[in-house]
Scaffold this active site. Structure first.
Site, PDB file in Angstrom:
ATOM      1  N   ASP A 267       0.859  -1.176   0.000  1.00 15.25           N
ATOM      2  CA  ASP A 267       0.000   0.000   0.000  1.00 15.25           C
ATOM      3  C   ASP A 267       0.907   1.242   0.000  1.00 15.25           C
ATOM      4  OD1 ASP A 267      -2.146   1.679  -0.095  1.00 15.25           O
ATOM      5  OD2 ASP A 267      -3.159   0.904   1.668  1.00 15.25           O
ATOM      6  N   TYR A 268       0.283   2.395  -0.140  1.00 14.63           N
ATOM      7  CA  TYR A 268       0.971   3.666  -0.344  1.00 14.63           C
ATOM      8  C   TYR A 268       2.020   3.927   0.751  1.00 14.63           C
ATOM      9  CZ  TYR A 268       1.117   8.678  -1.630  1.00 14.63           C
ATOM     10  OH  TYR A 268       1.480   9.928  -2.038  1.00 14.63           O
TER      11      TYR A 268
END
Ligand code: BGC
Length: 739
Positions: A267-268
């Protein structure tokens, strides 16, 4: 491309080329894309600026012309001409924005949900997107968490069905290549991101293994079985280990146990955040741990780019890097990018969105996903010409009813508002509009969006004036249609709350209007279950419309006038009070149940200041029709448990109905939920129609896991409950085939 050719290409890549393939950045590097940054956007800290034409993927550029140009530049400027992979946060629609997932799931019309996913895939494909960051399959039982809107809800069965059908809609039939008009699905967030402590965003998760195996991991596994091509890791710690660096989770469970062989994307900024968690000592260590855990793409950090050149000097890490890059190349090949780097972009109908067919599906999904929580007498509304309706509240004219994630590619200007929908059903002179209250206190948090927002939403006005104006309009009307709820920024990522009640000004308006003693029909716009205990009794009828997407206005009005019949059921419990959270349907037993007579009234499982019951339970949802249902038989046969019941529509109107079948407490080695959903059906019944429904439950539906992840199937007496909008009918059968 044939596998042999792909291998040859792979062998031509240097270590630096390979590392570049594992980098995923947002499109800001190439264009002014208007990407929504949910983490550090600038100054990622590349020690040596990578050649951006050589990286593996970019995301959230949703403009087909820009994507065409970017791919063209990549092919012209990169040495190996490996096409760039375009991903995007298409969560519930590209331009045809459907109701938010928590709403969709409650329709239990999985054919329609799949159709909506097919439309999202086609619109995405025709605009150059290769991978969509959805479905989000995090089980959610805490409405304080803002991201519940993206999830199918609290229930395992519902989430599994949703997972299978959305993946199938996006990806099409399983094949060696993803066909045209389809995209690859990236399910998220592995694992258990939906259970943060206290409902606080990005907070840690503590779950027993049995809960993980029996509940939280199930929807992801269903998506893997449905061949989803990608999985995204989660931000959270799971039992003390960050998901993005969790080798057990990502390698032993996801890859080995579930058989996932696709691409795992962080994820980011989650790789870098392994350092913030204190799990990795520095960036080098973070990259090492993420690669060891099987993370192929590093989204939005420089960790892989900075650390892997050194790490890959070690043979073991060079092999892990090879594995990651090979998986990325296979995905690009499955998408046909080596033959068609402009996949989707060269179609003659490039950019085709919001077709009549898409709008039709979106309207139906609105009709199927609004939940009728309460209805005394007011609904459906009469269409008599002399009836006047006071339409109060800011949502009637608001275009901001798409919900948080739609802002990535959706457009508020596409929204068919409630006002427009009402005008399709009623004459202008029958409708008295007033804004009721300001949905936003000011527009300062909107930054560059402020101008457009203000224009579509209108100026902030004096609250007293709005209240008085509403009361004046209501006095002239026969019935009040009152829109209440959250604004769209109050849910979605980064929107945890401790207070789930309506704002004071809305409560005041409801109470003042109630003094007029006219029937009030409430329309509730929200991204999460709210606590409505204080206001529920003031409504004659209450329709939960969630954030309904572009066709909200039409679908809602079809329901209001009875041209469509409400049939949705809640997939997440509405508590009576925040203090009851987590409160959900599939709870286990207590040794001291309330109402049991073994203990004194004090020493039983209860609150001293609140009941144990929610305000609206999982499965709640009314119809305009009345039904009756009884079991005809439940029997174990060679291929499973054959079930049969009869259902009758006792009313004079045609209606959709969504029977639910629950499994009640059953014999097991560990304690299982007292009640869990195991099957649903969804069909139309004509006025007074009777129907016999048969279906087969596979024995594996009765299996469960212990804390070591060992699977059991126990023989003994099981009880199935047929639940028809609160009318319950039980049938017990004996399962012989236990292991
Ligand atoms: C979210 C993901 C999303 C990603 C890319 C993250 O902050 O958790 O769900 O796909 O950003 O926008």
């Amino acid at each position: 491309m044939e596998e042999q050719k792909l291998r040859e290409l792979f062998h031509r890549l240097s270590v630096h080329d390979k590392i570049a393939q594992t980098i995923q950045l947002n499109g800001d590097l190439f264009v002014e894309s208007g990407v929504m940054n949910t983490g550090p956007a600038k100054d990622l800290g590349f020690q040596k600026e990578p050649n951006f034409y050589e990286i593996g993927s970019i995301y959230n550029v949703n403009d087909h012309q820009k994507l065409y140009q970017i791919q063209k530049d990549v092919l012209e400027n990169s040495s190996h001409k490996i096409p760039l992979l375009f991903m995007s946060d298409i969560v519930y629609g590209f331009r045809t924005i459907f109701p938010m997932p928590l709403a969709q799931a409650g329709s239990y019309d999985f054919d329609l949900i799949q159709q909506a996913a097919e439309i999202s895939a086609k619109e995405s494909y025709l605009n150059g997107i290769h991978v969509v960051f959805s479905p989000m399959l995090d089980l959610v039982r805490d409405p304080r968490w803002g991201r519940v809107m993206e999830s199918p809800g609290e229930d395992v069965y519902t989430s599994k069905e949703f997972a299978k059908r959305v993946v199938a809609g996006y990806q099409g039939e399983k094949a060696d290549y993803l066909q045209e008009n389809h995209v690859a699905a990236c399910i998220k967030h592995f694992a258990a991101y939906g259970a943060p402590e206290g409902g606080r965003e990005y907070q840690q998760v503590e779950l027993s293994n049995q809960k993980l195996f029996n509940e939280y991991l199930q929807p992801y596994e269903a998506a893997v079985e449905a061949n989803c091509e990608l999985v995204m890791t989660a931000f959270n710690l799971l039992n003390g280990v960050p998901s993005t660096g969790n080798k057990w989770l990502n390698r032993d469970i996801l890859r080995e146990r579930f058989g996932f062989n696709g691409v795992l994307v962080s994820d980011y900024a989650a790789v870098q955040e392994l350092v913030s968690h204190g799990f990795a000592k520095d960036e080098q260590d973070a990259a090492k741990k993420a690669l060891e855990a099987g993370v192929d793409f590093d989204m939005m950090t420089a960790a892989y780019a900075n650390a892997l050149p050194e790490l890959a000097k070690d043979q073991a890490f060079a092999e892990l890097l090879d594995e990651a890059v090979w998986r990325i190349l296979i995905l690009k090949n499955k998408l046909g990018l080596f033959e068609q780097p402009f996949r989707g972009l060269t179609e003659p109908n490039t950019g085709e969105v919001l077709t009549d067919e898409a709008k039709e599906v979106a309207t139906k999904l609105v009709e199927k996903s609004c939940v009728l929580l309460k209805n005394e007498t007011a609904l459906p509304l009469k269409k008599t010409k002399d009836q006047r309706i006071a339409v109060i509240g800011p949502y009637a004219e608001s275009h901001f009813t798409l919900g948080f994630w739609a802002s990535v590619s959706g457009r508020s200007s596409d929204v068919l508002t409630l006002k427009a929908g009402l005008l399709e059903q009623f004459g202008q002179d029958q409708l008295l509009f007033s804004r009721g209250f300001n949905l936003y206190e000011d527009y300062s948090s909107f930054g560059p969006l402020k101008a457009g927002f203000e224009q579509l939403n209108g100026p902030i006005e004096d609250e007293e004036f709005l209240l008085e104006q509403s009361l004046e309009q209501a006095k002239k009307a026969d019935v009040i249609l009152l829109t209440i709820g959250e604004n769209f920024l109050e849910s979605g990522e980064g929107a945890s709350k401790t207070n789930l009640r309506l704002p004071e000004k809305q409560i005041r308006l409801i109470k003042k209007l109630a003094e007029l003693k006219k029937p009030i029909v409430g329309l509730l716009y929200t991204g999460r279950p709210l606590v409505l205990t204080e206001v529920e009794s003031y409504f004659d009828s209450l329709l939960l419309v969630w954030f309904p997407g572009v066709m909200g206005g039409r679908g809602i009005c079809n329901l209001l006038v009875g041209e469509a019949s409400p049939s949705a059921r809640l997939t997440m419990t509405f508590p009576r009070s925040e203090g009851q959270i987590p409160i959900y349907s599939a709870q286990t037993s207590t040794g001291r149940p309330l109402g049991g007579n073994a203990h004194s009234e004090r020493f039983v499982s209860k609150y001293i200041d609140e009941t144990n019951e929610p305000l609206f339970s999982f499965g709640a949802g009314k119809s305009y029709a009345d039904f009756e249902g009884t079991w005809q038989g439940v029997e174990e046969k060679a291929d499973g448990i054959h079930c049969c019941y009869e259902i009758a529509n006792q009313s004079e109107r045609e209606a959709w109905v969504t029977p639910q079948i629950y499994l009640l407490n059953h014999p097991a080695e560990i304690v299982r939920p007292m009640k869990r959903l195991i099957a649903t059906q969804h069909f139309l019944l004509a006025a007074k129609e009777r129907k016999v429904v048969t279906f087969t439950l596979l024995e594996e539906e009765f299996a469960y896991f212990d804390n070591e992840g060992v699977r059991y199937l126990t023989s003994g007496n099981y009880t199935l409950q047929l639940d028809l909008l609160g009318i319950k009918n039980n049938q017990t059968f004996h399962l012989v085939k236990g292991e």
